[in-house]
Design an enzyme around this catalytic site. Sequence first.
Site, mmCIF file in Angstrom:
data_model
loop_
_atom_site.group_PDB
_atom_site.id
_atom_site.type_symbol
_atom_site.label_atom_id
_atom_site.label_comp_id
_atom_site.label_asym_id
_atom_site.label_seq_id
_atom_site.Cartn_x
_atom_site.Cartn_y
_atom_site.Cartn_z
ATOM 1 N N ARG A 9 0.843 -1.189 0.000
ATOM 2 C CA ARG A 9 0.000 0.000 0.000
ATOM 3 C C ARG A 9 0.880 1.243 0.000
ATOM 4 N NH1 ARG A 9 -3.492 -2.932 -1.349
ATOM 5 N NH2 ARG A 9 -5.628 -3.129 -0.536
ATOM 6 N N GLU A 67 -2.920 7.315 -4.076
ATOM 7 C CA GLU A 67 -4.021 6.504 -4.594
ATOM 8 C C GLU A 67 -5.204 6.542 -3.634
ATOM 9 O OE1 GLU A 67 -3.357 2.476 -6.139
ATOM 10 O OE2 GLU A 67 -1.250 2.829 -5.722
ATOM 11 N N HIS A 123 -0.600 -0.447 -9.875
ATOM 12 C CA HIS A 123 -1.259 -1.288 -8.872
ATOM 13 C C HIS A 123 -1.711 -2.598 -9.533
ATOM 14 C CE1 HIS A 123 -3.304 -0.992 -4.737
ATOM 15 N NE2 HIS A 123 -3.226 -2.275 -5.073
#
Length: 330
Positions: free
Chosen positions: A230, A259, A298
């Site tokens: 993350r 994000e 991602h």
Amino acid sequence: MNIGFFELENWEKEYFQKEIVGHNLTFYTTHIEKDSQNLKTLDVIAIFIQSQITKEMLSKMPNLKFITTMSTGFDHIDMQECKRRNIIVSNVPSYGEVTVAEHTFALILSISRRLTESIERTKKGEFMPTGLTGFELKGKTWGVIGVGAIGINVIDIAKGFGMNVLAFKRNPDLVLEQSLGFKFVDLKTLCQNSYIISLHVPYSKETHHLLNQELFQIMKDGVVIINTARGGLIDSSALLSALNNNKVSFAGLDVLEEEPLLQEEKELISQNFDKEKLINVLHDHILIKLPNVIVTPHNAFNSREALHIIVQTTHDNIMSFISKVPKNTL
């Protein structure tokens, strides 16, 4: 059984139609809503995270006996109300441990062998390797932060490359340490002694900016940072500063701090996800433009095998419930 599937992609619908026979299946591309048709008749629902299963929603489904969510997380389900109504709930405990670990090594190999620069150069018709000197992984020390299912696979692959591995976990498993041949250390020791550092922990208040300016300062000069977990685990400003002063020589990032916070990676390939918003947020991100940073969108979770595990596990959950031996229950 009357089974309702929500938030499905076309290929998922085709899979369930083929694999589940002898039952009444209803498919929806959107999330479950209070005015969705046939709710009263449903015995089983398969959902994703946009389907909010509240007390009010459950009241619309008096026949409901089983919920299976096509996700690891289950915050979108009122578990207390399900328990009160004797509704069994199952999830997909894991699906990306191999895929994400392999993507971690895709990033480090792209860095160590200067693949991005090499490919760009040859496409321009330039075939000289000058300035593209890389480095070997064998004998280097890899620091693995987080030794869950993904971290274990990263350690296993690193050992296959002949690397030394240091690892950090809040509750070390000494049996695992011995069987895989690595060493548990505290976080500062890992940062001080690792040539490559990768992150494999969940994001939370406790892990926010886990890698910060203080830890970057004690790292080896020229350390390589890999993040497939993350974005918020790394203080972006501290990383940028470390890249600018050559404390960090390269970074391989599948995630960025800016994000939108995701509950599940599978959201990114869902037709209901606001991709335009994500593009607008990341379009001018400075890390993306640095020559010593590789950023992927991602995508570490996104393999055919991992996505198949999600639908396969959901299928198994449904069939196990029908057979009166439910699995992966919460």
